[in-house]
Design a protein around this motif. Structure first.
Motif, short mmCIF file in Angstrom:
data_model
loop_
_atom_site.label_atom_id
_atom_site.label_comp_id
_atom_site.label_asym_id
_atom_site.label_seq_id
_atom_site.Cartn_x
_atom_site.Cartn_y
_atom_site.Cartn_z
N ASP A 95 0.81 -1.22 0.00
CA ASP A 95 0.00 0.00 0.00
C ASP A 95 0.85 1.27 0.00
N HIS A 96 2.16 1.11 0.06
CA HIS A 96 3.07 2.25 -0.04
C HIS A 96 4.31 1.80 -0.78
N TRP A 97 4.76 2.63 -1.73
CA TRP A 97 5.90 2.24 -2.54
C TRP A 97 6.76 3.47 -2.80
N GLY A 98 7.77 3.34 -3.62
CA GLY A 98 8.67 4.46 -3.85
C GLY A 98 9.41 4.35 -5.16
N VAL A 99 10.15 5.39 -5.47
CA VAL A 99 11.00 5.46 -6.66
C VAL A 99 12.38 5.94 -6.21
N THR A 100 13.41 5.33 -6.78
CA THR A 100 14.78 5.69 -6.42
C THR A 100 15.55 6.09 -7.68
N VAL A 101 16.28 7.20 -7.58
CA VAL A 101 17.21 7.59 -8.64
C VAL A 101 18.61 7.26 -8.13
N LEU A 102 19.23 6.30 -8.78
CA LEU A 102 20.53 5.83 -8.32
C LEU A 102 21.57 5.93 -9.43
N GLN A 103 22.80 5.88 -9.05
CA GLN A 103 23.90 5.98 -10.01
C GLN A 103 24.26 4.60 -10.53
N ALA A 104 24.41 4.52 -11.85
CA ALA A 104 24.74 3.23 -12.47
C ALA A 104 26.13 2.77 -12.06
N GLU A 105 26.21 1.51 -11.66
CA GLU A 105 27.47 0.86 -11.35
C GLU A 105 27.43 -0.56 -11.89
N ARG A 132 2.03 5.56 -14.82
CA ARG A 132 1.88 6.88 -15.44
C ARG A 132 1.45 7.95 -14.45
N GLY A 133 0.97 7.51 -13.27
CA GLY A 133 0.48 8.46 -12.28
C GLY A 133 1.44 8.66 -11.13
N GLU A 134 1.21 7.92 -10.04
CA GLU A 134 2.01 8.12 -8.83
C GLU A 134 3.49 7.83 -9.04
N VAL A 135 3.80 6.78 -9.81
CA VAL A 135 5.22 6.47 -10.06
C VAL A 135 5.88 7.59 -10.84
N ALA A 136 5.22 8.06 -11.90
CA ALA A 136 5.80 9.12 -12.72
C ALA A 136 5.98 10.40 -11.93
N ASP A 137 4.99 10.75 -11.10
CA ASP A 137 5.12 11.96 -10.26
C ASP A 137 6.34 11.85 -9.34
N ALA A 138 6.45 10.71 -8.66
CA ALA A 138 7.57 10.51 -7.75
C ALA A 138 8.90 10.48 -8.52
N ALA A 139 8.89 9.82 -9.66
CA ALA A 139 10.12 9.73 -10.47
C ALA A 139 10.59 11.11 -10.92
N MET A 140 9.66 11.95 -11.40
CA MET A 140 10.07 13.26 -11.87
C MET A 140 10.55 14.15 -10.73
N LYS A 141 9.90 14.06 -9.58
CA LYS A 141 10.35 14.84 -8.43
C LYS A 141 11.77 14.42 -8.04
N ALA A 142 12.01 13.10 -8.06
CA ALA A 142 13.34 12.59 -7.71
C ALA A 142 14.37 12.94 -8.78
N VAL A 143 14.00 12.81 -10.05
CA VAL A 143 14.93 13.14 -11.14
C VAL A 143 15.34 14.60 -11.08
N LEU A 144 14.37 15.48 -10.92
CA LEU A 144 14.68 16.92 -10.88
C LEU A 144 15.55 17.27 -9.68
N ALA A 145 15.28 16.62 -8.54
CA ALA A 145 16.13 16.85 -7.37
C ALA A 145 17.55 16.35 -7.63
N ALA A 146 17.67 15.16 -8.22
CA ALA A 146 18.98 14.59 -8.50
C ALA A 146 19.76 15.44 -9.50
#
Length: 580
Positions: A95-105, A132-146
């Protein structure tokens, strides 16, 4: 900053990243991850300062990630690893999930974390809608922060060492398999929703093997588990151990020597195999307490009528267009002053249903029938002059679907929506009265540019151009309530009747200058020539799209998008993010 986007496909998240990074003033290039040499060549040509991978199914070569920082979007929280992260989260009922922006290794999904965002998983949602909804919102917030953290310099990403690792290997069809006699409705729905658009759930049905796509609960029908009980709007209802589910689409499993198969409305896919079961249409004004499936609904709130529709993948067949037109006519018969058209969340519309066209006995004739049905629908919206019309664009809209939205008096977009108001990538001139509605909104020069560039447009940019009138900064779940509140307020404004009168007068002036029929005839002349020319690129492009094959123009398309002129940032490119 020079950013190279690399992705396995130019999917919805990649399009959104392309649009939003450009809106913030970055110079963005694009390359599809079609082999290591393609990536190496793209890096050599574009010389990026940073590489961002919004959707990647393959590993980045060592010589690329060791030469340039590569940020990868993973649809899971830190410590989560594997290619089926989102699928397993839904199948296991998270019922709760997340998105991570990580560095490729070297090890996939194990690099240091640049940003992470969590979100609540709404109940009863499918994987593609969530993505397309919650994942994309979280992903873009994380991408822009990164990206901001990287641009600031000196910000150190957090290593994953010490974090609990949760490996999520590929979710096989064996693990997705449904036990119709032993599993109840909720378990069946979890399996279906975890695979709704891709890859589907493999199953045996009526003596053949199919992939099942999509799943919705049914609160009344019951029967022998696994049996088809009824049909509705192209979907089939199947009994579970304790209830039933609606399945909108099927794709026949391809045999070793058979032709490619496509995902289709379930009844169309079954054809003659469909048993003699009742067809049970849902009423347009479906009671809110019902737990059943319907792709078109009508509701009223005060002086506002809501025509809500959700078609799988946002695609519209001729049959779906005609059914939506009937719902529109019903809405016009009601004593309201405002009509809102659109889905409560996810896609608005992507135009004509290419899968149905591809599977038709005569694709040219089916294309022609569908485009005319789309035109009939758009014309009905354009000629609704006795009330105000709002297009509520909760998610992406493209081609004729974008033009359907532009037929409204006002276009309200969710902040995460992406518009693709063009047709060129499918080898089409376009129809749906775009030669009238698009220049009317953005001007002739901007309309020509949008058609030629064929680039995704973010909601904020759409507002600047005039493609949208309002941008609602709402989550996918909050969008529909926000639209309802705004529409009711609009209906209560004192000058509404004056606006409607002015709208009617403007339509009459435009009709006198050039009738809508003339726009339609000119557009359809181009479309007919394309549809019925066997060697027109449209046929090969359509087939490549439907069967998920890269077309010969894929590399050229990436280069076109990479050469787009840089936009001046309309959103602050630097701020407090460096201090997070």
């Amino acid at each position: 900053m020079r950013i190279l986007l690399i992705a396995s496909a130019f999917n919805s998240l990649t399009q959104r990243a392309h649009a939003e990074l450009r809106e913030r003033g970055h110079t963005v290039s694009l390359a599809l991850a079609d082999g290591d040499e393609v990536l190496r060549d793209a890096v050599a040509r574009h010389e990026p300062e940073l590489i961002v991978a919004p959707m990647l199914k393959t590993a980045i070569p060592r010589d690329v990630w060791s030469r340039c920082t590569c940020l990868v979007v993973h649809p899971g929280p830190p410590g989560d690893r594997g290619p089926s992260s989102l699928d397993r989260a839904l199948q296991e009922g998270e019922d709760h999930w997340g998105v991570t922006v990580l560095q490729a290794e070297e090890q996939m999904d194990a690099g240091p974390v640049w940003a992470t965002e969590g979100f609540a998983v709404p109940p009863g949602i499918g994987k593609s809608d969530l993505y397309r909804g919650e994942v994309a919102d979280a992903a873009m917030k994380a991408v822009l922060a990164a990206v901001e953290r990287f641009a600031c310099g000196g910000w150190a990403p957090r290593p994953q060492s010490g974090l609990p690792v949760r490996a999520r290997p590929y979710l096989s069809q064996g693990e997705r398999r449904i036990d119709w006699e032993g599993q109840g409705t909720e378990a069946v729905l979890r399996a279906l929703r975890a695979a709704d658009s891709q890859p589907g759930v493999r199953d045996e049905l009526l003596g053949a093997e199919w992939f099942l796509h999509g799943g919705h609960a049914e609160d009344r029908l019951r029967g022998v588990p696994g049996r088809v009980l009824a049909t509705r709007a192209g979907a089939i209802c199947r009994a579970t151990a304790d209830g039933a589910v609606w399945i909108p689409e099927l794709r026949r499993r391809r045999t070793a020597d058979g032709p490619p198969t496509v995902r289709l409305p379930a009844t169309l896919a079954l054809g003659d195999l469909l048993p003699d079961v009742p067809h049970l249409p849902a009423p347009l004004e479906l009671p809110t307490h019902r737990r059943t499936w319907s792709d078109i609904r009508y509701a009223e709130e005060g002086d506002v009528g809501f025509v809500r529709f959700r078609f799988p993948g946002g695609a519209m067949s001729a049959v779906q267009c005609r059914r939506l037109l009937a719902a529109w006519r019903y809405a016009r018969s009601r004593p309201t002053s405002v009509i809102v058209l659109g889905s409560e969340r996810d896609f608005f519309s992507n135009g004509i249903h290419l899968h149905v066209i591809e599977a038709a006995a005569d694709p040219a004739e089916e294309s022609w029938n569908t485009i005319n049905a789309m035109n009939d629908l758009v014309e009905a919206v354009l000629t609704t002059t006795d009330r105000l019309v709002v297009a509520a664009v909760a998610g992406n809209a493209a081609a004729g679907g974008a033009m359907l939205a532009l037929a409204a008096d006002e276009v309200w977009c969710r902040a995460g929506a992406v518009l693709n108001p063009h047709y060129r990538l499918m080898g089409l001139y376009g129809s749906e009265y775009w030669t009238y509605t698009l220049p009317r909104r953005v001007g002739a020069e901007a309309a020509a540019t949008l058609m030629e560039e064929a680039a995704p447009v973010g909601a904020a940019r759409a507002r600047e151009l005039g493609l949208a009138d309002r941008v609602l900064a709402a989550s996918p779940q909050e969008f529909a309530p926000a639209v309802t509140r705004a529409a009711v307020e609009l209906a209560d404004t004192g000058d509404l009747r004056v606006r409607i009168g002015a709208k009617k007068a403007a339509r009459e002036r435009d009709e006198s200058a050039k009738p809508l029929a003339a726009y339609r005839a000119q557009e359809l002349q181009h479309m007919h020539a394309t549809f019925f020319a066997p060697d027109a690129p449209y046929h090969a492009l359509r087939s490549a799209f439907v069967h998920r094959r890269p077309s010969g123009s894929t590399v050229a398309r990436c280069e076109e998008l990479s050469r787009l002129p840089q936009r001046h940032a309309h959103i602050a490119a630097h701020g407090q993010v460096c201090q997070i």
